[in-house]
Motif scaffolding. Structure first.
Motif, short mmCIF file in Angstrom:
data_model
loop_
_atom_site.label_atom_id
_atom_site.label_comp_id
_atom_site.label_asym_id
_atom_site.label_seq_id
_atom_site.Cartn_x
_atom_site.Cartn_y
_atom_site.Cartn_z
N ARG A 39 -2.06 7.45 3.52
CA ARG A 39 -1.25 6.67 4.45
C ARG A 39 -1.59 5.19 4.30
O ARG A 39 -2.76 4.83 4.15
N ASP A 44 -10.72 3.88 -1.62
CA ASP A 44 -9.70 3.69 -0.59
C ASP A 44 -8.69 2.69 -1.13
O ASP A 44 -8.88 2.11 -2.21
N ALA A 102 -5.44 -0.32 0.29
CA ALA A 102 -4.86 -1.07 1.41
C ALA A 102 -3.79 -2.01 0.86
O ALA A 102 -3.69 -2.20 -0.35
N GLY A 151 1.47 -5.72 6.38
CA GLY A 151 1.45 -4.60 7.31
C GLY A 151 2.78 -3.88 7.41
O GLY A 151 2.99 -3.09 8.33
N GLU A 207 -8.08 -5.90 5.76
CA GLU A 207 -8.63 -6.70 6.86
C GLU A 207 -9.96 -7.30 6.42
O GLU A 207 -10.62 -6.76 5.51
N ARG A 222 -2.38 1.35 4.96
CA ARG A 222 -3.09 0.55 5.95
C ARG A 222 -3.13 -0.88 5.45
O ARG A 222 -2.92 -1.15 4.26
N GLN A 223 -3.40 -1.79 6.35
CA GLN A 223 -3.44 -3.20 5.99
C GLN A 223 -4.87 -3.63 5.70
O GLN A 223 -5.81 -3.23 6.40
N VAL A 228 2.36 0.20 7.33
CA VAL A 228 1.18 0.84 7.93
C VAL A 228 1.55 2.21 8.49
O VAL A 228 2.55 2.38 9.20
N GLY A 229 0.75 3.21 8.12
CA GLY A 229 0.95 4.58 8.59
C GLY A 229 1.90 5.41 7.76
O GLY A 229 1.97 6.63 7.93
N ASN A 281 0.83 -1.21 0.00
CA ASN A 281 0.00 0.00 0.00
C ASN A 281 0.86 1.26 0.00
O ASN A 281 0.52 2.26 0.62
#
Length: 149
Positions: free
Chosen positions: A65, A33, A35, A39, A70, A67-68, A42-43, A12
């Protein structure tokens, strides 16, 4: 009704945030969005060279930013688009029982592309080539959504 679309790649930071930025410009009536299946980032903001390549095309990714992905994303989105087959398999492995949210390859929206994935420019270093495919797929997605009505 607003269509909610999620773009997914590995970290991501390259392909999926670029697809998010392109799709937000082409599909202003959709909720967009992105993803990653991992991970690792992340951020973090999108990768600098991808931000620069996108910025050269008028696409600003700076506020995004990582993100993972889910399992709850199957409930949040109407369509999930993977950048390659491994991403698609990793997404499907998290599918909750009873969720039928479509998961497709993003390149399915490019007619006669000759490719089944958007190569990861983090490794290939071809940020413009990835953006070319992303823009073509996003245009195809826009046509498909308009045809659906």
């Amino acid at each position: 009704m607003t269509t909610r679309i999620l773009f997914v790649c590995l970290g991501n930071i390259c392909r999926s945030p670029a697809a998010e930025g392109v799709a937000r410009a082409l599909l202003p009536d959709c909720e967009i969005d992105s993803a990653g299946t991992s991970g690792w980032h992340v951020g973090e903001p999108p990768y600098g060279p991808m931000r620069a390549a996108a910025r050269a095309r008028g696409i600003d990714l700076a506020a995004l930013r990582a993100r993972q992905f889910e399992p709850a994303d199957f409930s949040r989105f109407d369509l999930i688009l993977a950048m390659d087959g491994q991403n698609l398999r990793d997404i499907e492995a998290q599918r909750p029982v009873g969720r039928d949210t479509p998961v497709r390859l993003f390149t399915d929206y490019i007619a006669d592309s000759g490719t089944d994935h958007v190569p990861d420019p983090y490794y290939t270093r071809d940020f413009d080539g990835a953006l070319d495919l992303i823009e073509a797929a996003a245009a195809g997605l826009r046509r498909a959504l308009r045809a659906e009505g």
